[in-house]
Motif scaffolding. Sequence first.
Motif, PDB file in Angstrom:
ATOM      1  N   ILE A 103      -2.759   1.297  13.160  1.00 10.33           N
ATOM      2  CA  ILE A 103      -1.883   2.314  13.747  1.00 10.33           C
ATOM      3  C   ILE A 103      -2.084   2.386  15.259  1.00 10.33           C
ATOM      4  O   ILE A 103      -1.143   2.579  16.031  1.00 10.33           O
ATOM      5  N   GLY A 104      -3.338   2.190  15.717  1.00 12.04           N
ATOM      6  CA  GLY A 104      -3.593   2.195  17.149  1.00 12.04           C
ATOM      7  C   GLY A 104      -3.025   0.994  17.874  1.00 12.04           C
ATOM      8  O   GLY A 104      -2.803   1.039  19.086  1.00 12.04           O
ATOM      9  N   LEU A 105      -2.767  -0.090  17.133  1.00 11.84           N
ATOM     10  CA  LEU A 105      -2.253  -1.314  17.758  1.00 11.84           C
ATOM     11  C   LEU A 105      -0.752  -1.467  17.641  1.00 11.84           C
ATOM     12  O   LEU A 105      -0.183  -2.416  18.191  1.00 11.84           O
ATOM     13  N   ARG A 106      -0.080  -0.576  16.930  1.00 11.60           N
ATOM     14  CA  ARG A 106       1.318  -0.813  16.569  1.00 11.60           C
ATOM     15  C   ARG A 106       2.234  -0.948  17.782  1.00 11.60           C
ATOM     16  O   ARG A 106       3.220  -1.678  17.737  1.00 11.60           O
ATOM     17  N   ARG A 107       1.916  -0.263  18.885  1.00 14.56           N
ATOM     18  CA  ARG A 107       2.764  -0.360  20.072  1.00 14.56           C
ATOM     19  C   ARG A 107       2.538  -1.665  20.847  1.00 14.56           C
ATOM     20  O   ARG A 107       3.311  -1.993  21.742  1.00 14.56           O
ATOM     21  N   LYS A 108       1.486  -2.394  20.504  1.00 10.10           N
ATOM     22  CA  LYS A 108       1.204  -3.655  21.191  1.00 10.10           C
ATOM     23  C   LYS A 108       1.679  -4.867  20.393  1.00 10.10           C
ATOM     24  O   LYS A 108       1.536  -5.999  20.848  1.00 10.10           O
ATOM     25  N   LEU A 109       2.217  -4.644  19.209  1.00 10.13           N
ATOM     26  CA  LEU A 109       2.635  -5.759  18.368  1.00 10.13           C
ATOM     27  C   LEU A 109       3.912  -6.391  18.904  1.00 10.13           C
ATOM     28  O   LEU A 109       4.850  -5.695  19.288  1.00 10.13           O
ATOM     29  N   THR A 110       3.926  -7.718  18.925  1.00  5.69           N
ATOM     30  CA  THR A 110       5.121  -8.479  19.300  1.00  5.69           C
ATOM     31  C   THR A 110       5.371  -9.540  18.242  1.00  5.69           C
ATOM     32  O   THR A 110       4.512  -9.820  17.390  1.00  5.69           O
ATOM     33  N   ALA A 111       6.547 -10.133  18.289  1.00  5.23           N
ATOM     34  CA  ALA A 111       6.907 -11.154  17.301  1.00  5.23           C
ATOM     35  C   ALA A 111       5.976 -12.358  17.403  1.00  5.23           C
ATOM     36  O   ALA A 111       5.582 -12.940  16.384  1.00  5.23           O
ATOM     37  N   SER A 112       5.616 -12.744  18.622  1.00  2.00           N
ATOM     38  CA  SER A 112       4.746 -13.912  18.788  1.00  2.00           C
ATOM     39  C   SER A 112       3.347 -13.636  18.251  1.00  2.00           C
ATOM     40  O   SER A 112       2.734 -14.503  17.620  1.00  2.00           O
ATOM     41  N   VAL A 113       2.833 -12.429  18.492  1.00  4.22           N
ATOM     42  CA  VAL A 113       1.515 -12.063  17.975  1.00  4.22           C
ATOM     43  C   VAL A 113       1.522 -12.059  16.454  1.00  4.22           C
ATOM     44  O   VAL A 113       0.601 -12.591  15.807  1.00  4.22           O
ATOM     45  N   LEU A 114       2.563 -11.490  15.858  1.00  2.00           N
ATOM     46  CA  LEU A 114       2.651 -11.439  14.400  1.00  2.00           C
ATOM     47  C   LEU A 114       2.776 -12.829  13.809  1.00  2.00           C
ATOM     48  O   LEU A 114       2.196 -13.130  12.758  1.00  2.00           O
ATOM     49  N   SER A 115       3.553 -13.689  14.457  1.00  2.00           N
ATOM     50  CA  SER A 115       3.703 -15.061  13.961  1.00  2.00           C
ATOM     51  C   SER A 115       2.365 -15.791  13.986  1.00  2.00           C
ATOM     52  O   SER A 115       2.003 -16.494  13.035  1.00  2.00           O
ATOM     53  N   SER A 116       1.603 -15.611  15.049  1.00  2.00           N
ATOM     54  CA  SER A 116       0.277 -16.232  15.139  1.00  2.00           C
ATOM     55  C   SER A 116      -0.669 -15.659  14.091  1.00  2.00           C
ATOM     56  O   SER A 116      -1.456 -16.394  13.481  1.00  2.00           O
TER      57      SER A 116
END
Length: 488
Positions: free
Chosen positions: A56-69
């Motif tokens: 929950i603390g990281l949700r604003r830092k999530l991007t598509a590239s990070v999730l794909s990795s």
Amino acid sequence: MTQDVEMKDNNHTPSQSIIPPTTSTMQHLKEIASLIDTGSYTKEVRRIARAVRLTIGLRRKLTASVLSSFLDFALVPGSEPHTRLSSFLPKGVEHDMEVDTASSVSQGSSKHVPAELEIYCYFIVLLFLVDQKKYNEAKACSSASIARLKNLNRRTIDVIASRLYFYYSLSYEQTGDLAEIRGNLLSLHHSATLRHDELGQETLLNLLLRNYLHYNLYDQAEKLRSKAPRFEAHSNQQFCRYLFYLGKIRTIQLEYTDAKESLLQAARKAPIAALGFRIQCNKWAVLVRLLLGEIPERSIFMQKGMDKALRPYFELTNAVRIGDLELFRTVQEKFSDTFAQDRTHNLIVRLRHNVIRTGLRNISISYSRISLPDVAKKLRLNSENPVADAESIVAKAIRDGAIDATIDHKNGYMVSKETGDIYSTNEPQTAFNSRIAFCLNMHNEAVRALRFPPNTHKEKESDEKRRERKQQEEELAKHMAEEDDDDF
């Protein structure tokens, strides 16, 4: 509704200052994956819950590239979950960590992926889609996650599953298809009950109540609530929601005393960060108190961040307090759109009788004897025969005990009796007793809410466990604002 506070990492050393933000986020996700892996192996639910809090603390830092990795790191590339989840992310995304990802792929393909980590991947992708307001993709992702959950029966998954249930309902509500999943939610609640998944039962019961109330199906909601198994609440957020829905049901059923208690308790227990939820609780609580003949304190409408949202209800309260029927009609017409949006218009229609009764009570206190035509004039009754209506209203108020007076039908007068000393009655004692009961109830709830680690009276805590416990407490306090914002 509320604003999330972005977490900032203040532990960067000078050698780490050149690392891109996505690298830092990826490292955090790897640590969370390791935490979930350990929790799955040791079957410790607290580790899974901690992983969810960190996410929950990281949700604003999530991007598509990070999730794909991260999907390449956590899942086996080419597997069914990896292919399905990758399809929900935007196409043409380049990895920001090619070397690290490649090494993790070779490691990930040779190891077994725990079910907890697979479900967590569904959760984090769904969280990203909801934050990006891609609700159609979120519907497909949440439906796939629910289908996968039905084949799993592990208590270590319950914490993540409860979040998936919430976003499953939210994605369908945002697209206007909430009625489609009602049968599925009932089936999931039945399965959670059989599996003794109490956190899932709490979450699904609230989602079903919200589903019914969204379509004004109050009778069905009450039948479900009364027959659903009850137990000690595991989540404060879910308990607050349950109290709010219970208060709404009781209000519609004219059980105003119980409704007032539930709504005030929900507003009191809700976190400060959940501003929107507290506003809704206060709106309904104000109307219920007005229907009970009480006048809410001015401080309720002046709470920080609520004064603008509660302004229509403040003016409505003022009209009821004065007993001015004309002012009541003006406020009702002025804020009709707001009341319709809040779904409180029907309750406000019920208040008309309370406005008339309050005005009549003020007249009874002010005049020892007053003619019925003057009563109709002061109440501003706009009817074909206002005198007859005024006589009927006065007679009903006398019968209900709202005023202490008599009617002189021959001369057309209302004669008020002298006001007695209230301290010679049992009313002060009753009010004092209710306040004592309220304080004792709050104390008992606070004692029951205290939680202690198991067997603390038998085992001595080691230094390592003490450091781990303090670290978890600090992280919990640090991420509490983000968790509250997410849940409300």
